[in-house]
Each structure stands twice: as structure tokens, then as C-alpha cells.
Design an enzyme around this catalytic site. Sequence first.
Site, PDB file in Angstrom:
ATOM      1  N   HIS A  12      18.783 -10.312   8.499  1.00 41.21           N
ATOM      2  CA  HIS A  12      18.754 -10.864   9.863  1.00 41.21           C
ATOM      3  C   HIS A  12      17.638 -11.888  10.046  1.00 41.21           C
ATOM      4  O   HIS A  12      17.271 -12.209  11.177  1.00 41.21           O
ATOM      5  CB  HIS A  12      18.632  -9.732  10.888  1.00 41.21           C
ATOM      6  CG  HIS A  12      19.862  -8.892  10.912  1.00 41.21           C
ATOM      7  ND1 HIS A  12      20.998  -9.239  11.605  1.00 41.21           N
ATOM      8  CD2 HIS A  12      20.162  -7.753  10.248  1.00 41.21           C
ATOM      9  CE1 HIS A  12      21.937  -8.341  11.389  1.00 41.21           C
ATOM     10  NE2 HIS A  12      21.463  -7.432  10.576  1.00 41.21           N
ATOM     11  N   SER A  16      18.072  -5.017  13.069  1.00 37.15           N
ATOM     12  CA  SER A  16      19.064  -5.777  13.829  1.00 37.15           C
ATOM     13  C   SER A  16      19.379  -5.194  15.195  1.00 37.15           C
ATOM     14  O   SER A  16      19.844  -5.910  16.067  1.00 37.15           O
ATOM     15  CB  SER A  16      20.350  -5.900  13.031  1.00 37.15           C
ATOM     16  OG  SER A  16      20.986  -4.656  12.944  1.00 37.15           O
TER      17      SER A  16
HETATM   18  N1  PLP Z   1      21.624  -5.416   5.710  1.00 37.83           N
HETATM   19  C1  PLP Z   1      21.496  -5.327   7.040  1.00 37.83           C
HETATM   20  C2  PLP Z   1      20.172  -4.973   7.613  1.00 37.83           C
HETATM   21  C3  PLP Z   1      22.600  -5.578   7.878  1.00 37.83           C
HETATM   22  O1  PLP Z   1      22.477  -5.464   9.212  1.00 37.83           O
HETATM   23  C4  PLP Z   1      23.834  -5.926   7.296  1.00 37.83           C
HETATM   24  C5  PLP Z   1      25.027  -6.218   8.132  1.00 37.83           C
HETATM   25  O2  PLP Z   1      25.029  -6.348   9.298  1.00 37.83           O
HETATM   26  C6  PLP Z   1      23.924  -5.997   5.911  1.00 37.83           C
HETATM   27  C7  PLP Z   1      22.805  -5.739   5.145  1.00 37.83           C
HETATM   28  C8  PLP Z   1      25.201  -6.361   5.252  1.00 37.83           C
HETATM   29  O3  PLP Z   1      25.321  -7.741   5.186  1.00 37.83           O
HETATM   30  P1  PLP Z   1      26.786  -8.411   5.055  1.00 37.83           P
HETATM   31  O4  PLP Z   1      27.349  -8.505   6.432  1.00 37.83           O
HETATM   32  O5  PLP Z   1      26.548  -9.720   4.397  1.00 37.83           O
HETATM   33  O6  PLP Z   1      27.580  -7.472   4.204  1.00 37.83           O
END
Ligand code: PLP
Length: 418
Positions: free
Chosen positions: A231, A203
Site C-alpha cells: 500500500h 491498509s
Molecule cells: N499485502 C497486503 C498488505 C495487501 O493489502 C494485499 C492486497 O490487498 C496484498 C498483499 C496482495 O496484493 P495483490 O492484490 O497484488 O495480490
Amino acid sequence: MTASQTSAGPAGLDYQRVFEDAVAGLKAEGRYRVFAELQRRAGAFPKADHYGLAGDNGPGEVTVWCSNDYLGMGQHPDVLAAMKAAIDKCGAGAGGTRNISGTNHLHVLLEDELAALHGKEAALLFTSGYISNEATLSTIAKLVPDCVVLSDQLNHASMIAGIRNSGAEKHVFRHNDVEHLDQLMGRLPKDRPKLVAFESVYSMDGDFAPIAEICDVADRHGAMTYLDEVHAVGLYGPHGGGVAERDGVMHRLTVIEGTLAKAYGVMGGYITGSAALCDTVRSFAASFIFTTALPPSLAAGALTSIRHLKTSSLERDRQKEQVAKVRARLDAVGIPHLPNESHIVPVMVGDPVRCKRISDRLLEQYNIYVQPINYPTVPRGTERLRVTPSPLHTDADIDHLIGALASIWAAVGLRQAA
Ligand code: PLP
């Protein structure tokens, strides 16, 4: 001062002072986080009211350029209608954990939809993507006897937490470096169970994992694979099934994990995989078992959003156009940004204080909101503004953003490329 606010600790320790010093340290480094107090306006994405600048005239309008509601689905009329209908039908909350009276019919429909989206036997819902990673990785790496986890260097904090909580041995491979992964696995005993954990779109840099190559290496070493598509779901693949769908490799992954909170615009997380694996996580993961289920209205909204993006590519196509325009315009004014093939445009500043200053000026002088991204989210010296163009940003919004950045860039002492 009440008892709970007491400052006096043993041996002259001042508890409050410890907290104040911790925050002062962040401020001194220029990486103290300040929340922008916004109120998103349904139907007007990406516009929001900003309360931080409120004077006598009330909140000011800002254009949000850093939302993870990547396609504006959080305001799609069908999603809102589904959520409102679910509230009218089922009430506000789920009423309990999934185990104790909290499993709503909508949760089951949503899990069926998610399993189908990723071509898997089953799915399991969680209250966030963070929890889905923590719960699943901690459970499967603990349950498989003597499991070793191979983890990409840039994996998200929730994956790192899950791996740590499993207690399993962990080896970190260099980011997206398939040869390094191969070497590390080659050093492990052949008969030792292994799990490779990685993301499809990272991200902060917006780069893609070589999913097929990672699966090749994993297959050679008899390893399971765990892919975070947080993402990417909704955004890539003909049905929004993510990068693995786009690349035709969904069937090669043991687990595909995603969120309902970003491109789908709602909230919640999930895994998809074999029926046995999902049943195991359902039965053993503490952060699935001991917490109240997702409100039915969120499940209804997510279900509608997924179904919409399964058949409509309009939003994805328009987003690609706007992303390409932003990149071309940044190039035209010589503002550096990381090249990548994704929807994420990291505008590179390389200094925490300047990064915050640019963000402040964008907000105060141009009514543009882009949050500065500093250490520890990204390595020191790579501080950036993470710009996420959506299908709903207009060409006029882009003109305004580029004009503002070009004016501010030189004013904070940064050079524009010739
Ligand atoms: N996995 C990644 C790669 C993330 O960037 C994020 C949050 O930005 C998450 C998991 C967590 O997701 P959530 O916002 O639904 O808790």
C-alpha cells in the site's frame, strides 16, 4: 441434478445444505459480501458504469471512492499505450511458466527496474502481491534451519498464509509495538535464526510501521526483516519506492515486497532483495515455479507506470491535497474518521448492518460507490467505509461525497460530532 451437484452424502448429510447454511450465517450477521458489478471507464477515472442498478436505461454512472488504483495509473495514457504495444508485439499471454518458455524480455526489464527502485541486487516477479508474500515467506522461513518468524498482529492474510505454509514457529507481536517485538525476541535463544515480517502502511487503519525502530530491534537480535510495501509503492518516497525510501532505510531491509496492482494500476507482485535470496525463491517456491508467468503486456504496463512515478510527483502531490480536503470536510460535518498520515481515510461506522446500509444508500441514492468493510477484514465493532481519495477526484466529487454522507449519517441512526 447432475452427479457433481449431488446433495446426498453419507449418514444423511446434505452437501448443498452445508454450503447454504454457511452463507445464511454470514447473511444473518450482516457481513455477506455483495459484489458491485462495475465497468471502469478508461479516461474517466474515478467514474464507472454500474450494472447492478440497470433498468431499461442501462447501467448508471457511479463515482468510485474505494479504488486501490490509488493514483489512477490504471488509465494513464502512457501505461495503456505500452500495454497495447506489448500485445501487438508479443501477443496475449506469456505462453508458459517462467521456467518453461514463459520468461519474456519485458519480465527481465521489469525485474531490473524493481531492483533499482528499492536499491537491491535483484527482484523476482509473481502473478500477484498475494502470491509473492505466500511464496517468499513460506520458502525462506522453511529453508533457514530452525527459523522463528515474528509477525505483526495485523499482517495481511497472504503473509500469514506464507508463514503457516513454511511450517516455521511463529510469534505474533502486538501491532507496531517495537518493545513487544524486542521482548519476544529476547525470550528466544540468541543463536536461533529469526525473521521479522511486517507492513509499511496497514491498509485498513492507514497507519505506518516504525520501520527504522523495527530494523534496530531486528539488528540487535540478528534477525532478517521482511517488509510488505503493497500500500506504499508508487505513493511514498521521492521515486515512489515506498515508506522505506521516504525514511531512508531501504538498505536495512532483507526483503522489500510490493504489488503492481495498486498505485501502479496494473497487476502482479514482486520481491526485491539479495541476488542469492531472489535466486533461492525462484528455485524453490512452488507458487512461483508451477504457474504461468505474468502476460508481457502487464509487465510492459507496470514498467511504464513505475518509470513514470519515479520521476513525476504530480500525482502524489495532488492526491495529498485531495486526501486533506476529504479529512477536513469530514471534520466539518462531524463524521468520525481514523486519524493517520496516509492516503487512506477510514470512515468509522462500528456496526456491520449500518455500514452496509450506508454503502447501499450511497450507491442507490447518490451514485457513490464505497464498499463496506466488515469482519473478518477488520475487528467486529470497527466496521468502516474505507475511502481512498485520488488525484483525479474533483472538488465537486468531494462536495457530493460529504453532502451524501452527512445526509445518510443521521438517517441510519448515527450521531455526528458537535
Ligand atoms: N499485502 C497486503 C498488505 C495487501 O493489502 C494485499 C492486497 O490487498 C496484498 C498483499 C496482495 O496484493 P495483490 O492484490 O497484488 O495480490
